[in-house]
Design a protein around this motif. Structure first.
Motif, PDB file in Angstrom:
ATOM      1  N   ARG A 295       2.433   1.993  -3.398  1.00  0.00           N
ATOM      2  CA  ARG A 295       1.522   2.569  -4.385  1.00  0.00           C
ATOM      3  C   ARG A 295       1.344   4.061  -4.147  1.00  0.00           C
ATOM      4  O   ARG A 295       1.150   4.826  -5.086  1.00  0.00           O
ATOM      5  CB  ARG A 295       0.146   1.869  -4.333  1.00  0.00           C
ATOM      6  CG  ARG A 295       0.138   0.489  -4.940  1.00  0.00           C
ATOM      7  CD  ARG A 295      -1.272   0.006  -5.185  1.00  0.00           C
ATOM      8  NE  ARG A 295      -2.046  -0.107  -3.955  1.00  0.00           N
ATOM      9  CZ  ARG A 295      -2.147  -1.217  -3.238  1.00  0.00           C
ATOM     10  NH1 ARG A 295      -1.491  -2.312  -3.624  1.00  0.00           N
ATOM     11  NH2 ARG A 295      -2.870  -1.257  -2.139  1.00  0.00           N
ATOM     12  N   ARG A 296       1.403   4.484  -2.897  1.00  0.00           N
ATOM     13  CA  ARG A 296       1.219   5.889  -2.571  1.00  0.00           C
ATOM     14  C   ARG A 296       2.512   6.676  -2.728  1.00  0.00           C
ATOM     15  O   ARG A 296       2.503   7.824  -3.172  1.00  0.00           O
ATOM     16  CB  ARG A 296       0.703   6.027  -1.136  1.00  0.00           C
ATOM     17  CG  ARG A 296       0.394   7.463  -0.744  1.00  0.00           C
ATOM     18  CD  ARG A 296      -0.330   7.518   0.580  1.00  0.00           C
ATOM     19  NE  ARG A 296      -0.671   8.879   0.944  1.00  0.00           N
ATOM     20  CZ  ARG A 296      -1.318   9.217   2.054  1.00  0.00           C
ATOM     21  NH1 ARG A 296      -1.713   8.269   2.890  1.00  0.00           N
ATOM     22  NH2 ARG A 296      -1.585  10.473   2.331  1.00  0.00           N
TER      23      ARG A 296
ATOM     24  N   THR B 263       9.657   1.244 -10.702  1.00  0.00           N
ATOM     25  CA  THR B 263       8.302   1.586 -11.111  1.00  0.00           C
ATOM     26  C   THR B 263       8.170   1.351 -12.605  1.00  0.00           C
ATOM     27  O   THR B 263       9.138   1.047 -13.302  1.00  0.00           O
ATOM     28  CB  THR B 263       7.965   3.055 -10.808  1.00  0.00           C
ATOM     29  OG1 THR B 263       8.751   3.898 -11.662  1.00  0.00           O
ATOM     30  CG2 THR B 263       8.245   3.399  -9.352  1.00  0.00           C
TER      31      THR B 263
ATOM     32  N   ARG C 166       0.830  -1.204   0.000  1.00  0.00           N
ATOM     33  CA  ARG C 166       0.000   0.000   0.000  1.00  0.00           C
ATOM     34  C   ARG C 166       0.867   1.258   0.000  1.00  0.00           C
ATOM     35  O   ARG C 166       0.574   2.232  -0.707  1.00  0.00           O
ATOM     36  CB  ARG C 166      -0.919  -0.023   1.222  1.00  0.00           C
ATOM     37  CG  ARG C 166      -1.889   1.144   1.296  1.00  0.00           C
ATOM     38  CD  ARG C 166      -2.912   0.926   2.407  1.00  0.00           C
ATOM     39  NE  ARG C 166      -3.711  -0.270   2.159  1.00  0.00           N
ATOM     40  CZ  ARG C 166      -4.656  -0.710   2.989  1.00  0.00           C
ATOM     41  NH1 ARG C 166      -4.885  -0.068   4.125  1.00  0.00           N
ATOM     42  NH2 ARG C 166      -5.338  -1.799   2.697  1.00  0.00           N
TER      43      ARG C 166
END
Length: 514
Positions: free
Chosen positions: A335-336, A468, A332
């Protein structure tokens, strides 16, 4: 329509049992280490040699067994390693001498190959479905959760059993052996051979060179415990380093090397590999010292927590639970924020937790809080390092890259355990106490904190867009002009990408079976 791991439910369920057992092995013995030391008649510092021997053997066998799994089948290697681990676990329960206990403890380290074998089995099954990556990720996530849960349960169970069977330690030590035996039969009867085989051969010369190098270096460190830093110690360490240099030269010329040196040299991968090695110092090398410090009676020596086995298990359980939380929130957070930022923050938490222990170690609450801080960062690194290594590697070498994070982490832990044993044994007065000196514990915490800081520095060298979709390394591209353009646009600009082919090799006559 919502997808799940239902197509793999049977095999994942069986492998959950294996990884939960692996977690029990990793968490069960730590609260009992002071009791084991008393039973064997050794000093607290000497228990670090158990971990040093096991981690050293693990570092040697993991790349070899992982390669063998590709060649003869992951299920066969998993069953073989379960048999060896079960035999060693039973021997641990009934070993009455230091050297025999150290030997069988080292052999038990074959369990470290379970995770890569289990993930490979899940991936082979998932290949029959169009959502291969999703099924593999979810299945791997479930078995990692089982691993961490097993570690927590093992630590708490050991603490209770240690108090109940204080005079019959062999009963407590038999519990992991029973569980490994059960896991063996679960795999035999519930996990089918997926049938995939890859080409290639075992790099025997590389395996021999790496083994000799590691044995020479660790052997030199072990001699320090006996006679101090003599000419023979330096000679063995120098010989080990020379063998490592030779190993690197040989591996560069191999078509099927044990460790691919060109892969390690990639600018986004070497910081991850280095961080894994530095991370192994604390996550694998510092648990023994934590347990013995918690058991040390402050009324006798002026430091320590004076906890019994049950109370120590709560401390270890809190640390392992923080690992579970850290691993759970990594996806999580990544992703942020950028994965690189999460890695930096996680390594920083590990460093802060251990460095603050140097002045603040006077109470159970204080020590527990700082270990939870370090544990949250460690848990994030446990989840992040394999994932970022896979993202930084070419598509056809993700398995090798993730295996390297495990191997280097194990090496870091092996050397740290040997060094910690030396630090904790210095200044011991055999006639006065078996407790390790406070300065030794502070040296351990300082080493853990500083190595984590070095890892922060290593991760600062990679681009912000690393790991990424905007990172060309993650897409198999090598042009750094593309990297600059993509980094300027930003990761969010890449909204989709076509799946890359999986360049897997299979021997003639071998197909993916149901």
């Amino acid at each position: 329509m919502r997808r799940s791991t239902a197509p793999l439910a049977g095999v994942v369920g069986a492998l959950v049992v294996v990884e939960a057992t692996s977690g029990v092995i990793q968490g069960f013995y730590t609260p009992l280490l002071p009791d084991i030391a008393r039973n064997l008649g050794i000093h607290d510092a000497d228990v670090n040699w158990f971990e040093a021997a096991q981690l050293l053997l693990s570092a040697i066998v993991v790349p070899l067994l992982a390669r063998l799994g590709d060649m003869i089948g992951h299920r066969k290697v998993l069953i073989g390693s379960l048999v060896v681990t079960a035999a060693a676990s039973w021997a641990i329960a009934f070993s009455g001498t230091f050297w025999l206990f150290t030997l069988v403890w080292a052999i038990q380290g074959f369990y470290v190959v379970w995770l890569p074998m289990n993930v490979s089995i899940i991936h082979a099954r998932a290949r029959k479905h169009e959502n291969t990556a999703e099924l593999t990720a979810k299945g791997a996530g479930l078995i990692v959760v089982a691993l961490e849960g097993g570690a927590i349960g093992g630590a708490l169970l050991a603490g209770q059993l240690g108090g109940i069977f204080a005079d019959r330690l062999w009963i407590s030590l038999s519990v992991p052996a029973v569980l490994v035996t059960v896991a063996l039969f679960v795999v035999i009867f519930k996990v089918e051979d997926p049938g995939t085989r890859a080409g290639g051969r075992i790099d025997s010369s590389g395996t021999v060179l790496l083994s000799l190098a590691l044995l020479a270096i660790t052997g030199g460190l072990s001699l320090v415990r006996v006679n101090g830093f003599t000419i023979w110690v330096w000679a063995m360490i120098a010989a080990g380093l020379a063998l490592l240099w030779w190993f690197v030269r040989v591996e560069k010329r191999k078509d099927d090397p044990l460790i691919d040196m060109s892969l390690i040299a990639r600018p986004t991968l070497w910081p991850v590999i280095l961080t894994s090695a530095l991370f192994g110092v604390s996550v694998l090398g510092a648990q023994g010292p934590l347990s013995t410090f918690a058991a040390t009676d402050p009324t006798e020596v002026g430091y320590g927590l004076g906890l019994d086995s049950a109370s120590r298990s709560y401390l270890i359980g809190a640390y392992v639970f923080s690992l579970l939380i850290g691993a759970g929130v990594y996806a999580r957070l990544s992703r942020r924020f950028a994965p690189r930022a999460v890695l930096l923050g996680a390594a920083g938490m590990v460093s802060a937790g251990y460095l603050l222990l140097i002045p603040f170690h006077g109470g159970v609450g204080m020590v527990t809080t700082l270990m939870v801080v370090a544990g949250l960062g460690s848990g994030a690194l446990v989840a992040a390092l394999p994932a970022t290594a896979a993202a930084a590697a070419p598509p056809h070498q993700t398995g090798v890259a993730t295996g390297l994070t495990n191997t280097t982490k194990t090496l870091g832990g092996a050397f740290a355990s040997a060094i910690f044993a030396l630090a904790l044994s210095s200044g011991i007065d055999d006639a006065e106490t078996t407790a390790a000196p406070l300065a030794g514990y502070q040296a351990v915490w300082a080493i853990c904190g500083v190595t984590a800081l070095v890892a922060v520095g290593a991760m600062l060298t990679v681009p912000k867009a690393a790991f990424t979709a905007a990172d060309p390394e993650a897409q198999g591209l090598g042009d750094r002009s593309d990297a600059m353009a993509l980094e300027a646009v930003g990761a969010d600009a890449v909204v989709s990408e076509k799946p890359l082919p999986r360049p897997e090799k299979f021997e003639a006559g071998e197909e993916d079976r149901a």
